[in-house]
Design an enzyme around this catalytic site. Structure first.
Site, PDB file in Angstrom:
ATOM      1  CD  GLU A  19      -2.956   1.069   2.301  1.00 28.07           C
ATOM      2  OE1 GLU A  19      -3.757   2.009   2.394  1.00 28.07           O
ATOM      3  OE2 GLU A  19      -2.908   0.130   3.121  1.00 28.07           O
TER       4      GLU A  19
ATOM      5  CG  HIS B 195      -5.445   6.161  -1.403  1.00 24.43           C
ATOM      6  ND1 HIS B 195      -4.981   4.885  -1.203  1.00 24.43           N
ATOM      7  CD2 HIS B 195      -5.553   6.724  -0.175  1.00 24.43           C
ATOM      8  CE1 HIS B 195      -4.823   4.669   0.088  1.00 24.43           C
ATOM      9  NE2 HIS B 195      -5.162   5.773   0.732  1.00 24.43           N
TER      10      HIS B 195
ATOM     11  CG  ASP C 222       4.104 -14.252  14.714  1.00 25.05           C
ATOM     12  OD1 ASP C 222       3.340 -14.109  13.745  1.00 25.05           O
ATOM     13  OD2 ASP C 222       4.104 -15.273  15.426  1.00 25.05           O
TER      14      ASP C 222
ATOM     15  CE  LYS D 201       1.143 -15.299  16.564  1.00 20.16           C
ATOM     16  NZ  LYS D 201       1.896 -16.493  16.167  1.00 20.16           N
TER      17      LYS D 201
END
Length: 355
Positions: free
Chosen positions: A41, A344, A248, A172
């Protein structure tokens, strides 16, 4: 568990990476520091760059504060009955010092600093919290939990092994327990921006940014059912920073749980802060020996001789400050109708993206 393949046999997926900044920092980290962001991105780079530019125009820049640090693993025991689970839980809590000695015997760096118990029916969950030095600590706390479970089962033969990890950790997953009891590095980044800089650099005002933060991040997140989270896009900056520094990446799930706060001060000055209570990051451990990661950590000043945990605290502070830069820039853009999409399109067309 499957057999672990050596890193030399792994294939590598290239991710565009750019160093952004520098950011001006004070508090936990002092001075200017550029940061690496690995992302597809590409508009994220100039967005964070705008926040970094603002930080250099403000006395003291972005101030970071590390509130707490710990890593957790919850072990699951199965008792014959709820009454037996209660007795065992009280016994475990009373013998915390003995359990701390078990951890110290197994690790040079891990130290038991807290434990919490939860009972559901005849199931006993014990959430162990440890400091883990400069490591994020996933494996360190699991190894410690193995020794702790062995000791508890020796004390209480009426208990049965349930699981080394009972999800009360919680790893997580978006849960409330991490924000309440703590998991990872809890860091706050804050900045006070004079009114003229808000207008010139962000093309907005403190009042408009405060109103948008309340309406979007606080009210919008509430009606969406967000869990201890009220922010626009922490996950964007976290993932980019995590990938560039060998973290991670799945830990952005709990890492992106955080709260953006904005307040108008004085004659239109903007107080802006990002609170990230669950940053699971480290400067040693799996993945950190890759050449690009090693180079990034060295350039970030996270390979210095410091007391255990010092380099990881520096890294967590840099991440929190980077999140603030991107969050501030995006919210400012969204106070102006059409600015976000126009930016963008312009940036992606310049780089050969959308037409």
């Amino acid at each position: 568990m499957t057999e672990r393949l050596p890193m030399s046999d792994a294939l590598f997926t290239p991710i565009p990476t750019r160093w952004v900044g520098p950011l001006l920092l004070s508090g936990e980290v002092e001075g200017e520091q550029s940061v690496p962001l690995a992302t597809y991105e590409s508009p994220l780079w100039p967005s964070v760059g705008r926040g970094a530019r603002v930080s250099r125009l403000v006395a003291g820049g972005i101030r970071t504060t590390v509130v707490d640090e710990r890593m957790t693993r919850s072990s699951l025991f199965v008792a014959p009955s709820a009454a037996d689970a209660v007795v065992a839980a009280r016994s475990i809590e009373a013998r915390r010092d003995e359990l701390g000695a078990v951890v110290a015997e197994r690790s040079r760096h891990a130290r038991l600093i807290d434990l919490d118990t939860e009972i559901v029916g005849h199931l006993l969950f014990v959430r162990f919290a440890l400091t883990t030095g400069d490591a994020s600590g996933h494996n360190m706390v699991t190894l410690a939990a193995e020794g702790l479970m062995e000791r508890v089962l020796a004390w209480h033969p009426e208990l049965e092994y349930g699981s080394i990890s009972g999800n009360y950790c919680s790893d997580k997953k978006a849960t409330a327990v991490n924000g309440i009891l703590g998991r990872g590095r809890n860091v706050i980044a804050e900045i006070l921006i004079p009114a003229d800089i808000v207008e010139q650099q962000l093309r907005s005002t403190a009042r408009r940014i405060v109103e948008l933060n309340v309406r979007k991040n606080l009210v919008g997140s509430t009606i969406a059912g967000a869990l201890r989270s009220a922010n626009a896009h922490y996950a964007n900056m976290l993932l980019a920073f995590y990938l560039a520094t060998g973290q991670d990446a799945a830990n952005i799930v709990e890492g992106s749980q955080g709260i953006t706060y904005a307040e108008e001060r004085g004659d239109g000055d903007l107080l802006f802060s990002c609170t990230l209570p669950n940053l699971i990051v480290g400067t040693v451990g799996n993945g950190k020996d890759l050449p690009t990661v090693e180079d990034a950590l060295e350039r970030l000043g996270c390979r210095e001789e410091r007391a255990p945990g010092g380099n990881a605290r520096r890294l967590a502070s840099l991440i929190a400050a980077t999140v603030l830069c991107g969050e501030l820039s995006l919210l400012a853009a969204q106070t102006n109708q059409g600015e976000l999409m126009a930016s963008h399109l312009l940036l992606e067309r310049r780089q050969g993206g959308a037409k």
